[in-house]
Design a protein around this motif. Sequence first.
Motif, PDB file in Angstrom:
ATOM      1  N   GLY A   1      42.004  27.047  29.156  1.00 17.78           N
ATOM      2  CA  GLY A   1      41.937  25.593  30.431  1.00 17.78           C
ATOM      3  C   GLY A   1      42.529  26.268  31.880  1.00 17.78           C
ATOM      4  N   ALA A   2      42.819  27.220  31.962  1.00 23.83           N
ATOM      5  CA  ALA A   2      43.728  26.996  33.466  1.00 23.83           C
ATOM      6  C   ALA A   2      42.777  26.635  34.877  1.00 23.83           C
ATOM      7  N   PRO A   3      43.142  25.727  35.752  1.00 21.75           N
ATOM      8  CA  PRO A   3      42.815  24.995  37.033  1.00 21.75           C
ATOM      9  C   PRO A   3      41.863  25.883  37.696  1.00 21.75           C
ATOM     10  N   TRP A   4      41.070  25.700  38.093  1.00 17.82           N
ATOM     11  CA  TRP A   4      39.813  26.653  39.082  1.00 17.82           C
ATOM     12  C   TRP A   4      40.651  25.953  40.649  1.00 17.82           C
ATOM     13  N   PRO A   5      40.756  26.723  41.755  1.00 16.15           N
ATOM     14  CA  PRO A   5      40.736  26.241  43.638  1.00 16.15           C
ATOM     15  C   PRO A   5      40.185  25.119  43.392  1.00 16.15           C
ATOM     16  N   ARG A   6      40.938  24.150  43.905  1.00 17.37           N
ATOM     17  CA  ARG A   6      39.602  22.662  44.419  1.00 17.37           C
ATOM     18  C   ARG A   6      39.538  22.866  45.617  1.00 17.37           C
ATOM     19  N   GLY A   7      38.964  22.740  46.046  1.00 18.55           N
ATOM     20  CA  GLY A   7      38.115  22.229  46.909  1.00 18.55           C
ATOM     21  C   GLY A   7      37.505  23.870  48.088  1.00 18.55           C
ATOM     22  N   LEU A   8      37.307  23.715  49.420  1.00 19.19           N
ATOM     23  CA  LEU A   8      36.727  24.661  49.983  1.00 19.19           C
ATOM     24  C   LEU A   8      37.931  25.402  50.854  1.00 19.19           C
ATOM     25  N   ARG A   9      38.791  24.907  50.735  1.00 20.89           N
ATOM     26  CA  ARG A   9      39.671  26.129  51.860  1.00 20.89           C
ATOM     27  C   ARG A   9      40.475  26.529  50.494  1.00 20.89           C
ATOM     28  N   ALA A  10      40.674  26.438  49.187  1.00 13.76           N
ATOM     29  CA  ALA A  10      41.637  27.262  48.704  1.00 13.76           C
ATOM     30  C   ALA A  10      40.911  27.784  47.955  1.00 13.76           C
ATOM     31  N   TRP A  11      39.579  27.735  47.568  1.00 15.46           N
ATOM     32  CA  TRP A  11      38.491  29.211  47.910  1.00 15.46           C
ATOM     33  C   TRP A  11      38.371  30.248  48.447  1.00 15.46           C
TER      34      TRP A  11
ATOM     35  N   ASN B   1      42.938  32.310  40.055  1.00 15.42           N
ATOM     36  CA  ASN B   1      43.415  32.605  41.250  1.00 15.42           C
ATOM     37  C   ASN B   1      43.025  34.328  41.648  1.00 15.42           C
ATOM     38  N   ALA B   2      44.238  34.670  40.578  1.00 18.29           N
ATOM     39  CA  ALA B   2      43.403  36.500  40.546  1.00 18.29           C
ATOM     40  C   ALA B   2      41.669  36.657  40.565  1.00 18.29           C
ATOM     41  N   ALA B   3      41.106  35.680  40.052  1.00 19.41           N
ATOM     42  CA  ALA B   3      39.619  35.994  39.257  1.00 19.41           C
ATOM     43  C   ALA B   3      39.127  35.658  40.727  1.00 19.41           C
ATOM     44  N   VAL B   4      39.328  35.441  41.295  1.00 21.70           N
ATOM     45  CA  VAL B   4      38.450  34.323  42.675  1.00 21.70           C
ATOM     46  C   VAL B   4      38.499  35.826  43.470  1.00 21.70           C
ATOM     47  N   GLN B   5      40.427  36.184  43.877  1.00 21.59           N
ATOM     48  CA  GLN B   5      40.465  37.347  44.498  1.00 21.59           C
ATOM     49  C   GLN B   5      39.568  38.847  44.631  1.00 21.59           C
ATOM     50  N   PHE B   6      39.377  38.691  43.132  1.00 23.92           N
ATOM     51  CA  PHE B   6      38.562  40.558  42.624  1.00 23.92           C
ATOM     52  C   PHE B   6      37.301  40.182  43.230  1.00 23.92           C
ATOM     53  N   ILE B   7      36.776  38.996  43.537  1.00 29.88           N
ATOM     54  CA  ILE B   7      35.359  38.480  43.125  1.00 29.88           C
ATOM     55  C   ILE B   7      35.293  38.888  45.293  1.00 29.88           C
ATOM     56  N   GLY B   8      35.959  38.389  45.607  1.00 37.46           N
ATOM     57  CA  GLY B   8      36.621  38.655  47.285  1.00 37.46           C
ATOM     58  C   GLY B   8      36.708  40.240  47.756  1.00 37.46           C
ATOM     59  N   ALA B   9      36.979  41.293  46.367  1.00 38.24           N
ATOM     60  CA  ALA B   9      37.328  42.277  46.679  1.00 38.24           C
ATOM     61  C   ALA B   9      35.710  42.812  46.353  1.00 38.24           C
ATOM     62  N   ALA B  10      35.418  42.525  45.753  1.00 37.85           N
ATOM     63  CA  ALA B  10      33.721  42.590  45.159  1.00 37.85           C
ATOM     64  C   ALA B  10      33.008  43.255  46.037  1.00 37.85           C
ATOM     65  N   ILE B  11      32.683  41.400  47.172  1.00 41.16           N
ATOM     66  CA  ILE B  11      31.905  41.228  48.530  1.00 41.16           C
ATOM     67  C   ILE B  11      31.910  41.951  49.390  1.00 41.16           C
ATOM     68  N   VAL B  12      33.162  42.465  49.212  1.00 49.39           N
ATOM     69  CA  VAL B  12      33.362  43.794  50.921  1.00 49.39           C
ATOM     70  C   VAL B  12      33.254  45.170  50.095  1.00 49.39           C
ATOM     71  N   THR B  13      33.104  45.143  48.822  1.00 41.41           N
ATOM     72  CA  THR B  13      33.273  46.748  48.199  1.00 41.41           C
ATOM     73  C   THR B  13      32.150  47.530  48.091  1.00 41.41           C
ATOM     74  N   VAL B  14      31.039  46.061  47.861  1.00 37.51           N
ATOM     75  CA  VAL B  14      29.898  46.409  46.741  1.00 37.51           C
ATOM     76  C   VAL B  14      28.902  46.880  48.263  1.00 37.51           C
ATOM     77  N   PRO B  15      28.386  46.019  49.163  1.00 33.66           N
ATOM     78  CA  PRO B  15      28.157  46.792  50.626  1.00 33.66           C
ATOM     79  C   PRO B  15      28.432  48.241  50.814  1.00 33.66           C
ATOM     80  N   VAL B  16      29.363  48.585  50.628  1.00 32.51           N
ATOM     81  CA  VAL B  16      30.263  49.904  51.535  1.00 32.51           C
ATOM     82  C   VAL B  16      29.584  50.494  50.400  1.00 32.51           C
ATOM     83  N   ALA B  17      30.016  50.707  48.745  1.00 30.51           N
ATOM     84  CA  ALA B  17      29.477  51.358  48.307  1.00 30.51           C
ATOM     85  C   ALA B  17      28.639  52.061  48.315  1.00 30.51           C
ATOM     86  N   LEU B  18      26.999  50.829  48.484  1.00 28.21           N
ATOM     87  CA  LEU B  18      25.774  51.378  48.121  1.00 28.21           C
ATOM     88  C   LEU B  18      25.202  52.161  49.711  1.00 28.21           C
TER      89      LEU B  18
END
Length: 292
Positions: free
Chosen positions: A53-63, A181-198
């Motif tokens: 039940g960990a809390p997720w970032p609140r608000g656009l700035r936190a994300w 926070n780590a889950a969102v961080q790895f989403i960010g990592a994927a966002i920049v890595t997937v297009p370059v890998a393709l």
Amino acid sequence: MLARALPLFFVLIWSTGFIAARLVAPYSDPLTFLCYRYALTVVAFVLIALAVGAPWPRGLRAWANALIAGVLLQGIYLGGVFWAVNDGLPAGVAALVVGLQPLLTAALAFPLLGETVGARKWVGIALGFGGAVLVLEPRLAVDMAELSVGPLLAVFAAMLGITLGTIWQKRTGAAADIRTNAAVQFIGAAIVTVPVALWLESGRFEMTWQAWTGLLWSSLGLSVGAISLLLFLIRRGSVASVASLFYLVPPVVAILAYLLFGETLNTLQIVGMAVAVAGVAIASRSGRAAGT
């Protein structure tokens, strides 16, 4: 005692990443491997977060803060190192460039975070760097003759990525839950890595036990275990002290390579290990003395 042991656990787990990369390299394109790693890591952190039940970032700035940290800490750092080494940059040179990170972090700690880096800590960081160079020295003369500009620039970008990512995490992640926070961080990592890998790769990932073992350990042991410890250490200590821990990685990798792959260890490398350990101890102790 557990709190004091956490940095050692982090260094040990983080060092296995180089062994895992060596295991996987013949069976997968590097950025494709990272894409699979990021995806599996996100799933693992999401399941952990939902279970407790960990809390997720609140608000656009936190994300946005978490995504930027992920782009820097994971996307640019891991992507740069993996691509550079796969494209021919010798591992010793890559380790030497990444070894500049604690020096740069210490230099930026005061102007960007207001953290004072005293003379004793600078001595510790300098000793740590010198020890790491001694550990890497047997291969450096050969490696320097094999340099090419593109991979060298990529690993410099990786070093800047983890430096700025560490500082960004310290500035913005103090109140964030480490798991979400780590889950969102790895989403960010994927966002920049997937297009370059393709764009650059064919998507090769061979279904071998080596590839799957490397993927599972890299995702669960490194990305979940080591990154969680890194985020915790950044939260509780000064960024310069945390960064100095990376000088213990070359000695640990050298020992693991000696035990697992039969690589040699000479007297100079053993002396370098002792110097690196002494430097990190001085840097870390000065951090605690300063109340960080």
